[in-house]
Motif scaffolding. Structure first.
Motif, mmCIF file in Angstrom:
data_model
loop_
_atom_site.group_PDB
_atom_site.id
_atom_site.type_symbol
_atom_site.label_atom_id
_atom_site.label_comp_id
_atom_site.label_asym_id
_atom_site.label_seq_id
_atom_site.Cartn_x
_atom_site.Cartn_y
_atom_site.Cartn_z
ATOM 1 N N SER A 173 -13.401 6.435 -4.504
ATOM 2 C CA SER A 173 -13.101 5.689 -3.280
ATOM 3 C C SER A 173 -14.355 4.974 -2.788
ATOM 4 C CB SER A 173 -12.573 6.628 -2.197
ATOM 5 O OG SER A 173 -11.355 7.207 -2.593
ATOM 6 N N ASP A 209 -2.925 9.893 -1.592
ATOM 7 C CA ASP A 209 -2.524 9.026 -0.475
ATOM 8 C C ASP A 209 -3.461 7.824 -0.433
ATOM 9 O OD1 ASP A 209 -1.337 7.980 1.771
ATOM 10 O OD2 ASP A 209 -2.554 9.191 3.162
ATOM 11 N N ILE A 210 -2.907 6.637 -0.281
ATOM 12 C CA ILE A 210 -3.679 5.396 -0.272
ATOM 13 C C ILE A 210 -3.587 4.761 1.108
ATOM 14 C CG2 ILE A 210 -3.903 3.066 -1.224
ATOM 15 C CD1 ILE A 210 -2.896 4.081 -3.845
ATOM 16 N N GLN A 211 -4.739 4.426 1.660
ATOM 17 C CA GLN A 211 -4.818 3.685 2.919
ATOM 18 C C GLN A 211 -5.341 2.286 2.611
ATOM 19 O OE1 GLN A 211 -3.862 4.729 5.920
ATOM 20 N NE2 GLN A 211 -3.335 6.821 5.280
ATOM 21 N N MET A 212 -4.539 1.267 2.932
ATOM 22 C CA MET A 212 -4.922 -0.114 2.650
ATOM 23 C C MET A 212 -5.811 -0.651 3.773
ATOM 24 S SD MET A 212 -3.329 -0.428 -0.199
ATOM 25 C CE MET A 212 -3.584 -2.158 -0.513
ATOM 26 N N MET A 213 -6.915 -1.275 3.394
ATOM 27 C CA MET A 213 -7.853 -1.859 4.348
ATOM 28 C C MET A 213 -8.008 -3.353 4.061
ATOM 29 S SD MET A 213 -9.068 0.400 6.487
ATOM 30 C CE MET A 213 -9.094 2.189 6.669
ATOM 31 N N CYS A 226 -14.668 3.340 8.396
ATOM 32 C CA CYS A 226 -13.578 2.898 9.266
ATOM 33 C C CYS A 226 -12.402 3.863 9.220
ATOM 34 C CB CYS A 226 -13.146 1.491 8.837
ATOM 35 S SG CYS A 226 -11.973 0.707 9.932
ATOM 36 N N LEU A 227 -12.218 4.531 8.078
ATOM 37 C CA LEU A 227 -11.100 5.464 7.933
ATOM 38 C C LEU A 227 -11.422 6.838 8.504
ATOM 39 C CD1 LEU A 227 -8.273 6.077 6.737
ATOM 40 C CD2 LEU A 227 -9.433 6.651 4.592
ATOM 41 N N GLN A 275 -9.980 6.414 14.648
ATOM 42 C CA GLN A 275 -8.544 6.510 14.388
ATOM 43 C C GLN A 275 -7.906 5.138 14.237
ATOM 44 O OE1 GLN A 275 -6.368 8.566 17.427
ATOM 45 N NE2 GLN A 275 -4.486 8.695 16.217
ATOM 46 N N ASN A 276 -8.202 4.220 15.167
ATOM 47 C CA ASN A 276 -7.650 2.860 15.118
ATOM 48 C C ASN A 276 -8.801 1.909 15.401
ATOM 49 O OD1 ASN A 276 -6.343 0.406 15.511
ATOM 50 N ND2 ASN A 276 -4.537 1.364 16.416
#
Length: 217
Positions: A10, A25-29, A67-68, A72-73
């Motif tokens: 990552s 689990d994938i979080q798109m940025m 950022c992740l 949180q946001n």
């Protein structure tokens, strides 16, 4: 992320990303430049004037993992810190500085916001103050002040022109006193200019004191 922990590869991508179902689990940025408009903010300036300021912010994500994991946001948090910083900085300036030093104030806001968002992996590119809305009564007062300043400058320029004209007339009168023929020529030139208008009537008062031209012997 695998079982809630960051994988060694990552951040991955762009391109094809291999993942194990039910474990990964994938979080798109989005790493492109993003922007948002701040809602109009009513701010009390240093000289106790209430103004409404409208601004826009440009930012991008530089470190996706920060950022992740650290926020949180990121966009919502960036909006909140931008509003707070903008209100604090603008409250330290007078109305005149706010209207004439937008570029330096915007740079100061960007620098202060970036100090906080850098821990989140977010870089602030620009903070631009779009509009500053003044109360209607203040606009009328400023317009009257500007008009009075323009009238005062016009009177000063007019008086300076009269002084220069008087100085030139003084020099011209001295030259005419030294040579009476110049006065006669000037008088005839004035009559010629008046006679060019057919609707004008010229009255000659008598006796008329004119310089006598004596022929040379």
């Amino acid at each position: 992320m695998r079982f809630g922990r960051i994988r060694k590869d990552s951040p991955a991508g762009p391109g094809i990303i291999w993942m194990i179902p039910c474990t990964d689990d994938i979080q798109m940025m989005d790493l492109r430049t993003q922007s948002f408009n701040l809602p109009p903010q009513e701010i009390l300036t240093k000289d106790s004037v209430t103004v409404t300021v409208d601004a826009v912010v440009y930012f991008h994500i530089q470190k996706p993992l920060h950022c992740l994991l650290n926020i949180q946001n990121n966009q919502y948090a960036t909006e909140l810190i931008t509003v707070a910083t903008l209100r604090n900085i603008l409250g330290q300036h007078s109305l005149y500085n706010l209207l004439t030093r937008r570029e330096s104030i915007s740079f100061k806001c960007r620098t202060d916001i970036d100090k906080t968002t850098s821990r989140w992996g977010v870089v602030i590119e620009r903070v631009e103050i779009k509009d500053v809305f003044l109360p209607f009564e203040l606009q009328k007062a400023m317009a009257a002040e500007a008009e009075g300043t323009r009238v005062a400058k016009a009177k000063i320029i007019e008086s300076e022109g009269e002084i220069k004209a008087a100085e030139n007339l003084k020099e011209a009168s001295q030259i005419m006193m030294e040579n009476p023929h110049i006065m006669l020529l000037r008088y005839l030139q004035t009559l010629n200019a008046i006679a060019s208008n057919n609707s004008a009537t010229i009255f000659f008062p008598f006796p008329m004191d004119l310089p006598l031209v004596t022929p040379e012997r």
